[in-house]
Write an enzyme that holds these catalytic residues in place. Structure first.
Site, PDB file in Angstrom:
ATOM      1  N   HIS A   1      61.742 -28.971  24.634  1.00 24.39           N
ATOM      2  CA  HIS A   1      62.038 -28.881  26.083  1.00 24.39           C
ATOM      3  C   HIS A   1      60.770 -28.566  26.883  1.00 24.39           C
ATOM      4  CE1 HIS A   1      65.419 -27.959  29.194  1.00 24.39           C
ATOM      5  NE2 HIS A   1      64.357 -28.490  29.779  1.00 24.39           N
TER       6      HIS A   1
ATOM      7  N   GLU B   1      69.900 -25.712  22.217  1.00 25.23           N
ATOM      8  CA  GLU B   1      68.507 -25.306  22.038  1.00 25.23           C
ATOM      9  C   GLU B   1      68.335 -23.795  22.188  1.00 25.23           C
ATOM     10  OE1 GLU B   1      67.156 -28.152  25.007  1.00 25.23           O
ATOM     11  OE2 GLU B   1      66.714 -26.530  26.403  1.00 25.23           O
TER      12      GLU B   1
ATOM     13  N   ARG C   1      69.217 -33.292  29.742  1.00 18.38           N
ATOM     14  CA  ARG C   1      69.675 -32.016  29.200  1.00 18.38           C
ATOM     15  C   ARG C   1      70.385 -32.297  27.881  1.00 18.38           C
ATOM     16  NH1 ARG C   1      66.669 -29.661  32.175  1.00 18.38           N
ATOM     17  NH2 ARG C   1      67.184 -28.366  33.961  1.00 18.38           N
TER      18      ARG C   1
HETATM   19  P1  NAP Z   1      67.480 -36.422  40.973  1.00 18.77           P
HETATM   20  O1  NAP Z   1      66.403 -37.080  41.769  1.00 18.77           O
HETATM   21  O2  NAP Z   1      68.509 -35.612  41.687  1.00 18.77           O
HETATM   22  O3  NAP Z   1      68.194 -37.549  40.110  1.00 18.77           O
HETATM   23  C1  NAP Z   1      69.365 -37.285  39.406  1.00 18.77           C
HETATM   24  C2  NAP Z   1      70.047 -38.590  39.124  1.00 18.77           C
HETATM   25  O4  NAP Z   1      71.244 -38.318  38.402  1.00 18.77           O
HETATM   26  C3  NAP Z   1      70.433 -39.342  40.384  1.00 18.77           C
HETATM   27  O5  NAP Z   1      69.776 -40.575  40.356  1.00 18.77           O
HETATM   28  C4  NAP Z   1      71.944 -39.541  40.263  1.00 18.77           C
HETATM   29  O6  NAP Z   1      72.235 -40.874  40.639  1.00 18.77           O
HETATM   30  C5  NAP Z   1      72.165 -39.323  38.773  1.00 18.77           C
HETATM   31  N1  NAP Z   1      73.537 -38.903  38.514  1.00 18.77           N
HETATM   32  C6  NAP Z   1      74.195 -37.809  38.972  1.00 18.77           C
HETATM   33  N2  NAP Z   1      75.447 -37.818  38.530  1.00 18.77           N
HETATM   34  C7  NAP Z   1      75.586 -38.936  37.793  1.00 18.77           C
HETATM   35  C8  NAP Z   1      76.666 -39.516  37.078  1.00 18.77           C
HETATM   36  N3  NAP Z   1      77.874 -38.942  37.058  1.00 18.77           N
HETATM   37  N4  NAP Z   1      76.448 -40.666  36.396  1.00 18.77           N
HETATM   38  C9  NAP Z   1      75.234 -41.251  36.424  1.00 18.77           C
HETATM   39  N5  NAP Z   1      74.185 -40.768  37.089  1.00 18.77           N
HETATM   40  C10 NAP Z   1      74.372 -39.618  37.756  1.00 18.77           C
HETATM   41  O7  NAP Z   1      66.869 -35.442  39.870  1.00 18.77           O
HETATM   42  P2  NAP Z   1      65.489 -35.584  39.074  1.00 18.77           P
HETATM   43  O8  NAP Z   1      64.455 -34.777  39.754  1.00 18.77           O
HETATM   44  O9  NAP Z   1      65.242 -37.007  38.792  1.00 18.77           O
HETATM   45  O10 NAP Z   1      65.904 -34.818  37.708  1.00 18.77           O
HETATM   46  C11 NAP Z   1      66.888 -35.372  36.870  1.00 18.77           C
HETATM   47  C12 NAP Z   1      67.246 -34.428  35.752  1.00 18.77           C
HETATM   48  O11 NAP Z   1      66.192 -34.351  34.816  1.00 18.77           O
HETATM   49  C13 NAP Z   1      67.468 -32.972  36.158  1.00 18.77           C
HETATM   50  O12 NAP Z   1      68.773 -32.754  36.657  1.00 18.77           O
HETATM   51  C14 NAP Z   1      67.225 -32.221  34.883  1.00 18.77           C
HETATM   52  O13 NAP Z   1      68.414 -31.977  34.182  1.00 18.77           O
HETATM   53  C15 NAP Z   1      66.329 -33.154  34.073  1.00 18.77           C
HETATM   54  N6  NAP Z   1      64.995 -32.566  33.854  1.00 18.77           N
HETATM   55  C16 NAP Z   1      64.561 -32.312  32.599  1.00 18.77           C
HETATM   56  C17 NAP Z   1      63.314 -31.762  32.379  1.00 18.77           C
HETATM   57  C18 NAP Z   1      62.797 -31.484  31.001  1.00 18.77           C
HETATM   58  O14 NAP Z   1      61.982 -30.597  30.834  1.00 18.77           O
HETATM   59  N7  NAP Z   1      63.203 -32.223  30.000  1.00 18.77           N
HETATM   60  C19 NAP Z   1      62.501 -31.439  33.456  1.00 18.77           C
HETATM   61  C20 NAP Z   1      62.962 -31.717  34.738  1.00 18.77           C
HETATM   62  C21 NAP Z   1      64.216 -32.275  34.926  1.00 18.77           C
HETATM   63  P3  NAP Z   1      73.481 -41.242  41.575  1.00 18.77           P
HETATM   64  O15 NAP Z   1      73.596 -40.161  42.601  1.00 18.77           O
HETATM   65  O16 NAP Z   1      73.126 -42.568  42.148  1.00 18.77           O
HETATM   66  O17 NAP Z   1      74.628 -41.312  40.654  1.00 18.77           O
END
Ligand code: NAP
Length: 313
Positions: A279, A261, A232
């Site tokens: 995005h 954005e 993000r």
């Molecule tokens: P996910 O499986 O829930 O993974 C999120 C990761 O964030 C977890 O590995 C968690 O690791 C880590 N995290 C949470 N708090 C943290 C902290 N304080 N410090 C470091 N790491 C932290 O989610 P996902 O499906 O992979 O998606 C991840 C993110 O990608 C979404 O939340 C979204 O914002 C973004 N995204 C962007 C797009 C785009 O179009 N660009 C599309 C989809 C998603 P730990 O719990 O081990 O800390």
């Protein structure tokens, strides 16, 4: 279900809109510029909100909707939903995990290749006729570069697997070390940045991770380092990133998301070592359809008193 009021927070998918319209009493929030009047007249029948990465359900909106039972997000990230408030009021929350993971990971690799191999700049070189005056400059090899990932979740792991196929050693930072992973763990973002060529932001946006990319991290990544952000926009202190790129203190950046954005700092437009996408991490026909089907599936499950498909709260 035709009498159930569903509020769509902003335009996000014509297919989703059409399918919601067929099943529920759909309110398109953006069609009502007088928000207060709209909510006064319709709040009592709205039992669901559909949001996305642009607009969701903040505390103010939730407080205006006394009949709200569920927030179904057309995104995996939930930074636009007040999860604490939902939990406190017993409002269910769903998102769209897994179905978008491959697309976002593919884009992350695309941004790495595009940034290091200067694909967009070299495309412009051909189109402008510059090639007739001389060959394009040499670029930077991608295969074998060390990739550091912030957040080894679903998307982070999918990026790691793809980068491994390019011979890239993988390291990561997250709140907890993954006992089932052989990738190298660093207990801080600065240590990770000091020890990788390409730093990827793939974690959730929370108060803790806002500006997780700050000046100290950028300086640790250094003039040969590249930042990739598919998380993000607010993960990055954008003015710090822009000045580091302009001053040559950072090697390059591939950015899919921005702090304000669709506003993007114009100084970035001049830089050949920066690749910008609007995005579009999950922006394919296949994935957006799957995400829409998941939103509909969750809403139908809720209103039929069945288990939610992808519950968060
Ligand atoms: P996910 O499986 O829930 O993974 C999120 C990761 O964030 C977890 O590995 C968690 O690791 C880590 N995290 C949470 N708090 C943290 C902290 N304080 N410090 C470091 N790491 C932290 O989610 P996902 O499906 O992979 O998606 C991840 C993110 O990608 C979404 O939340 C979204 O914002 C973004 N995204 C962007 C797009 C785009 O179009 N660009 C599309 C989809 C998603 P730990 O719990 O081990 O800390």
């Amino acid at each position: 279900m035709e009498s159930i009021g569903v509020l769509m927070a902003c335009p996000m998918s014509p297919y989703l809109e059409q399918e919601l319209d067929r099943r529920f009493k759909l309110f398109r929030f953006w069609n009502f510029p007088q928000k207060k009047e709209f909510l006064r007249d319709n709040a009592s029948v709205i039992r669901a909100v559909v949001g996305n990465a642009t607009a969701g359900a903040d505390a103010e909106l939730i407080d205006c909707l006394p009949s709200l039972e569920i927030v179904a997000s057309f995104s995996v990230g939930l930074d636009k939903v007040d999860l604490g408030k939902c939990e406190q009021k017993g409002i269910r929350v769903t998102n769209t995990p897994d179905v978008l993971t491959e697309d976002v990971a593919d884009l992350a690799i695309g941004l790495m290749l595009a940034t290091l191999r200067r694909l967009c700049e070299s495309d412009r070189y051909v189109r402008s006729g510059s090639w007739k005056k001389g060959d394009f400059k040499l670029t930077t090899k991608f295969s074998g570069k060390t990739v550091g990932i912030i957040g080894l979740g679903r998307i982070g792991l999918a990026i790691a697997k793809r980068a491994e196929a390019f011979g890239c050693p993988i390291s990561y930072y997250s709140r907890t070390r993954k006992t089932d992973s052989e990738y190298k763990y660093y207990p801080s973002v600065v240590e990770l940045a000091s020890n990788c060529h390409i730093l990827v932001v793939a974690c959730a946006l929370t108060e803790e991770t806002r500006h997780i990319i700050n000046r100290e991290v950028i300086d640790a990544l250094g003039p040969k380092g590249v930042l990739i952000n598919i998380g993000r926009g607010p993960h990055v202190d954008e003015p710090e990133l822009v000045s580091a790129l302009v001053e040559g203190r950072l090697g390059g950046a591939g950015l899919d998301v921005f702090e304000h954005e669709p506003e993007v700092p114009e100084q970035l437009f001049e830089l050949g070592n920066v690749v910008l996408t609007p995005h579009v991490g999950s922006g394919t026909v296949e994935t957006r359809t799957a995400m829409a089907d998941l939103v509909i599936g969750n809403l139908e499950a809720h209103f039929l008193n069945k288990p939610l498909l992808t519950p968060v709260v």
